[in-house]
Design a protein around this motif. Structure first.
Motif, PDB file in Angstrom:
ATOM      1  N   TRP A  12       8.010  38.871  -2.267  1.00 35.99           N
ATOM      2  CA  TRP A  12       7.308  40.338  -2.016  1.00 35.99           C
ATOM      3  C   TRP A  12       5.844  40.110  -1.782  1.00 35.99           C
ATOM      4  O   TRP A  12       5.180  39.222  -2.091  1.00 35.99           O
ATOM      5  N   ALA A  13       5.228  41.101  -1.238  1.00 36.93           N
ATOM      6  CA  ALA A  13       3.830  41.292  -0.942  1.00 36.93           C
ATOM      7  C   ALA A  13       3.176  41.176  -2.385  1.00 36.93           C
ATOM      8  O   ALA A  13       4.000  41.754  -3.426  1.00 36.93           O
ATOM      9  N   ARG A  14       2.253  40.618  -2.531  1.00 32.37           N
ATOM     10  CA  ARG A  14       1.477  40.556  -3.953  1.00 32.37           C
ATOM     11  C   ARG A  14       0.165  41.668  -4.059  1.00 32.37           C
ATOM     12  O   ARG A  14      -0.760  41.356  -3.356  1.00 32.37           O
ATOM     13  N   PRO A  15       0.433  42.546  -4.793  1.00 36.28           N
ATOM     14  CA  PRO A  15      -0.752  43.512  -4.598  1.00 36.28           C
ATOM     15  C   PRO A  15      -2.062  43.068  -5.434  1.00 36.28           C
ATOM     16  O   PRO A  15      -2.155  42.295  -6.406  1.00 36.28           O
ATOM     17  N   PHE A  16      -3.244  43.567  -4.954  1.00 27.75           N
ATOM     18  CA  PHE A  16      -4.458  43.273  -5.800  1.00 27.75           C
ATOM     19  C   PHE A  16      -5.632  44.260  -5.315  1.00 27.75           C
ATOM     20  O   PHE A  16      -5.253  44.981  -4.488  1.00 27.75           O
ATOM     21  N   ASN A  17      -6.616  44.303  -6.188  1.00 29.35           N
ATOM     22  CA  ASN A  17      -7.729  45.188  -6.018  1.00 29.35           C
ATOM     23  C   ASN A  17      -8.721  44.281  -5.657  1.00 29.35           C
ATOM     24  O   ASN A  17      -8.999  43.167  -6.009  1.00 29.35           O
ATOM     25  N   LEU A  18      -9.629  44.836  -4.805  1.00 28.36           N
ATOM     26  CA  LEU A  18     -11.073  44.011  -4.517  1.00 28.36           C
ATOM     27  C   LEU A  18     -12.081  44.979  -5.096  1.00 28.36           C
ATOM     28  O   LEU A  18     -12.363  46.153  -4.698  1.00 28.36           O
ATOM     29  N   HIS A  19     -12.901  44.384  -5.944  1.00 31.58           N
ATOM     30  CA  HIS A  19     -13.900  44.996  -6.615  1.00 31.58           C
ATOM     31  C   HIS A  19     -15.146  44.745  -5.791  1.00 31.58           C
ATOM     32  O   HIS A  19     -15.670  43.585  -5.614  1.00 31.58           O
ATOM     33  N   LEU A  20     -15.444  45.772  -5.082  1.00 33.70           N
ATOM     34  CA  LEU A  20     -16.878  45.539  -4.326  1.00 33.70           C
ATOM     35  C   LEU A  20     -18.179  45.545  -5.383  1.00 33.70           C
ATOM     36  O   LEU A  20     -18.057  46.169  -6.169  1.00 33.70           O
ATOM     37  N   ALA A  21     -19.212  44.954  -4.550  1.00 35.50           N
ATOM     38  CA  ALA A  21     -20.250  44.689  -5.349  1.00 35.50           C
ATOM     39  C   ALA A  21     -20.966  46.123  -5.779  1.00 35.50           C
ATOM     40  O   ALA A  21     -21.693  46.197  -6.678  1.00 35.50           O
ATOM     41  N   ASP A  22     -20.714  47.134  -4.990  1.00 33.78           N
ATOM     42  CA  ASP A  22     -21.352  48.419  -5.230  1.00 33.78           C
ATOM     43  C   ASP A  22     -20.269  49.134  -6.036  1.00 33.78           C
ATOM     44  O   ASP A  22     -20.786  50.381  -6.287  1.00 33.78           O
ATOM     45  N   GLY A  23     -19.174  48.528  -6.702  1.00 27.69           N
ATOM     46  CA  GLY A  23     -18.343  49.440  -7.793  1.00 27.69           C
ATOM     47  C   GLY A  23     -17.331  49.890  -7.270  1.00 27.69           C
ATOM     48  O   GLY A  23     -16.371  50.339  -8.019  1.00 27.69           O
ATOM     49  N   ARG A  24     -17.064  50.135  -5.780  1.00 30.48           N
ATOM     50  CA  ARG A  24     -16.014  50.617  -5.201  1.00 30.48           C
ATOM     51  C   ARG A  24     -14.676  49.765  -5.463  1.00 30.48           C
ATOM     52  O   ARG A  24     -14.863  48.592  -5.830  1.00 30.48           O
ATOM     53  N   ILE A  25     -13.747  50.107  -5.334  1.00 26.49           N
ATOM     54  CA  ILE A  25     -12.252  49.400  -5.296  1.00 26.49           C
ATOM     55  C   ILE A  25     -11.591  49.583  -4.229  1.00 26.49           C
ATOM     56  O   ILE A  25     -11.182  50.886  -3.985  1.00 26.49           O
ATOM     57  N   TRP A  26     -11.284  48.543  -3.368  1.00 32.84           N
ATOM     58  CA  TRP A  26     -10.233  48.729  -2.407  1.00 32.84           C
ATOM     59  C   TRP A  26      -8.931  48.134  -2.909  1.00 32.84           C
ATOM     60  O   TRP A  26      -9.122  47.049  -3.640  1.00 32.84           O
ATOM     61  N   HIS A  27      -7.938  48.534  -2.260  1.00 25.90           N
ATOM     62  CA  HIS A  27      -6.512  48.111  -2.732  1.00 25.90           C
ATOM     63  C   HIS A  27      -6.052  47.316  -1.447  1.00 25.90           C
ATOM     64  O   HIS A  27      -6.037  47.792  -0.417  1.00 25.90           O
ATOM     65  N   GLY A  28      -5.155  46.069  -1.891  1.00 25.15           N
ATOM     66  CA  GLY A  28      -4.472  45.378  -0.794  1.00 25.15           C
ATOM     67  C   GLY A  28      -3.493  44.722  -1.271  1.00 25.15           C
ATOM     68  O   GLY A  28      -2.746  44.695  -2.411  1.00 25.15           O
ATOM     69  N   ALA A  29      -2.900  44.003  -0.307  1.00 21.36           N
ATOM     70  CA  ALA A  29      -1.640  43.248  -0.495  1.00 21.36           C
ATOM     71  C   ALA A  29      -1.599  41.978   0.338  1.00 21.36           C
ATOM     72  O   ALA A  29      -2.263  41.911   1.316  1.00 21.36           O
ATOM     73  N   GLN A  30      -1.050  40.921  -0.347  1.00 21.90           N
ATOM     74  CA  GLN A  30      -0.962  39.759   0.397  1.00 21.90           C
ATOM     75  C   GLN A  30       0.501  39.226   0.564  1.00 21.90           C
ATOM     76  O   GLN A  30       1.448  39.397  -0.215  1.00 21.90           O
ATOM     77  N   PHE A  31       0.871  39.025   1.754  1.00 23.96           N
ATOM     78  CA  PHE A  31       2.327  39.013   2.207  1.00 23.96           C
ATOM     79  C   PHE A  31       2.697  37.511   1.835  1.00 23.96           C
ATOM     80  O   PHE A  31       1.808  36.719   1.891  1.00 23.96           O
ATOM     81  N   PRO A  32       3.846  37.131   1.787  1.00 22.50           N
ATOM     82  CA  PRO A  32       4.378  35.679   1.378  1.00 22.50           C
ATOM     83  C   PRO A  32       3.809  34.652   2.539  1.00 22.50           C
ATOM     84  O   PRO A  32       3.621  33.702   2.111  1.00 22.50           O
ATOM     85  N   THR A  33       3.747  35.222   3.576  1.00 21.52           N
ATOM     86  CA  THR A  33       3.216  34.292   4.639  1.00 21.52           C
ATOM     87  C   THR A  33       1.520  33.973   4.484  1.00 21.52           C
ATOM     88  O   THR A  33       0.988  33.295   5.435  1.00 21.52           O
ATOM     89  N   GLY A  34       0.807  34.763   3.760  1.00 20.11           N
ATOM     90  CA  GLY A  34      -0.437  34.547   3.553  1.00 20.11           C
ATOM     91  C   GLY A  34      -1.505  35.924   4.238  1.00 20.11           C
ATOM     92  O   GLY A  34      -2.496  35.899   3.827  1.00 20.11           O
ATOM     93  N   GLU A  35      -0.715  36.562   5.029  1.00 17.68           N
ATOM     94  CA  GLU A  35      -1.543  37.543   5.471  1.00 17.68           C
ATOM     95  C   GLU A  35      -1.705  38.322   4.680  1.00 17.68           C
ATOM     96  O   GLU A  35      -1.363  38.722   3.769  1.00 17.68           O
ATOM     97  N   VAL A  36      -3.205  39.398   4.765  1.00 18.90           N
ATOM     98  CA  VAL A  36      -3.505  40.342   3.860  1.00 18.90           C
ATOM     99  C   VAL A  36      -3.740  41.454   4.685  1.00 18.90           C
ATOM    100  O   VAL A  36      -4.184  41.665   5.782  1.00 18.90           O
TER     101      VAL A  36
END
Length: 70
Positions: free
Chosen positions: A3-27
């Motif tokens: 399955w895709a692996r979810p993550f949060n990106l904590h930006l330097a200015d404090g915002r959070i963006w959400h993402g997923a990394q797929f089994p093939t490595g793409e995000v």
């Protein structure tokens, strides 16, 4: 089945963006709610985060995987 692996990106200015990394490595990273809206996609997390110019929102972003403690 992998399955895709979810993550949060904590930006330097404090915002959070959400993402997923797929089994093939793409995000895919969603930055909805931003003035530009949309998504950032890449062949790898390193490709999405690497070589960003100063002032770019992804410059210095920290990855927090959903299965890791905060």
């Amino acid at each position: 089945m992998e399955w895709a692996r979810p993550f949060n990106l904590h930006l330097a200015d404090g915002r959070i963006w959400h993402g997923a990394q797929f089994p093939t490595g793409e995000v895919c990273v969603a930055h909805l709610g931003e003035p530009s809206g949309g998504f950032t996609v890449g062949l790898s997390l390193d490709a999405v985060l690497g070589d960003r110019v100063p002032g770019h929102p992804l410059k210095g972003a920290r990855v927090q995987w959903a299965d890791e403690e905060s």
